[in-house]
Design an enzyme around this catalytic site. Sequence first.
Site, PDB file in Angstrom:
ATOM      1  N   MET A  72      50.986 -72.447  74.878  1.00 22.98           N
ATOM      2  CA  MET A  72      51.533 -73.117  76.058  1.00 22.98           C
ATOM      3  C   MET A  72      52.952 -72.617  76.339  1.00 22.98           C
ATOM      4  O   MET A  72      53.592 -72.010  75.479  1.00 22.98           O
ATOM      5  CB  MET A  72      51.484 -74.624  75.885  1.00 22.98           C
ATOM      6  CG  MET A  72      50.096 -75.175  76.152  1.00 22.98           C
ATOM      7  SD  MET A  72      50.048 -76.969  76.111  1.00 22.98           S
ATOM      8  CE  MET A  72      48.449 -77.262  76.862  1.00 22.98           C
TER       9      MET A  72
ATOM     10  N   ASP B 139      57.397 -77.861  74.923  1.00 22.50           N
ATOM     11  CA  ASP B 139      57.894 -76.588  75.466  1.00 22.50           C
ATOM     12  C   ASP B 139      59.346 -76.295  75.090  1.00 22.50           C
ATOM     13  O   ASP B 139      59.795 -75.163  75.243  1.00 22.50           O
ATOM     14  CB  ASP B 139      57.799 -76.593  77.002  1.00 22.50           C
ATOM     15  CG  ASP B 139      56.370 -76.701  77.494  1.00 22.50           C
ATOM     16  OD1 ASP B 139      55.451 -76.415  76.706  1.00 22.50           O
ATOM     17  OD2 ASP B 139      56.168 -77.070  78.662  1.00 22.50           O
TER      18      ASP B 139
END
Length: 341
Positions: free
Chosen positions: A169, A127
């Site tokens: 994501m 991330d």
Amino acid sequence: MRIGVLTGGGDCPGLNAVIRAVVRKGVTVYGHEFVGFRDGWRGPLEGDTMPLDVQSVRGILPRGGTILGSSRTNPIKIEGGVERIKENLAAQGVDALVAIGGEDTLGVAKQLFDRGVNVVGVPKTIDNDLNATDYTFGFDTAVNIAMEAIDRLHTTAESHHRALICEVMGRHAGWIALHAGMAAGANVILIPEKPFDIDKVCEYVESRFKTRYAPIIVVAEGAHPVDGQMELQAGELDAFGHVRLGGIGDRLAQEIEKRTGKEARTTVLGHIQRGGTPTAYDRVLATRFGLAAIDAVHEGDFGKMVGLQGTEIVRNGLDAATAELKTVPVHRYAEAEVFFG
Ligand code: F6P
């Protein structure tokens, strides 16, 4: 010294490269011994170990996943968890820990350090949302996987005159969506940091169809509409209190079809972004983090996390790394917005 190593949280390409670098330099340069703890904080909590020496890290540099296994076990939430970890470390003769993980794993590392455990952190997450480092390893691999997927969606979207949505994501931070969307020329990129206006998204979609070029919408799993525009489903919570996301892509497709009359379909990339071999960039970054982490342990500089600043590897307090998430700033999103529509 005898040093424990663990990997916690969602797995990430490059974890094995870190483990290899820690062990190789730790053994050959410093003469330390290692023990692997299985499945993140579950390992030290339950005393579950595996041997970790130079032979056991041979050949793992290009391998995705983690030879140590991972979990989202949160020992702070378990009664007596910290004490059990301290007892198990003592029983194993472990002097220090290298904890490789994201905000949750490193948050636990910080609390253990405050309670007397010698620990050094290594930032990991696809991330890229950890502070005190410019990049985390795994991010570049995830972005490249998503970019390739979006490139492929482009050609099929053109053939069928469809709007194609790619859900990537990114729960609280839209870095993967931003970079993959920019790299692959998305029609619009939707990120958690900026609630989207579904009317505006549909305008972009319509304008792309007018130019006879099918739209690709890249949406981070944590993106959401401005209040009241669309209903979203709530997911379950994990041990760190994070909601399990997914579903925004399908909801967007329904809304776009309803509002524009154009066919809209969704591809959810999910764990494909986390699997497989790391890119060269991530292998090198992970290796440099591993080398720097074992240096910190050897020097007794505990309570620190290694990180990338520009091109140099630096050390910061674990608190600096975990106090706040690094989200996409407004000016970075504005750069991408130039290409919307
Ligand atoms: O933190 C990495 C990450 O891949 C997030 O992008 C995602 O929200 C989450 O993990 C998914 O976790 P899990 O694989 O446990 O469902």
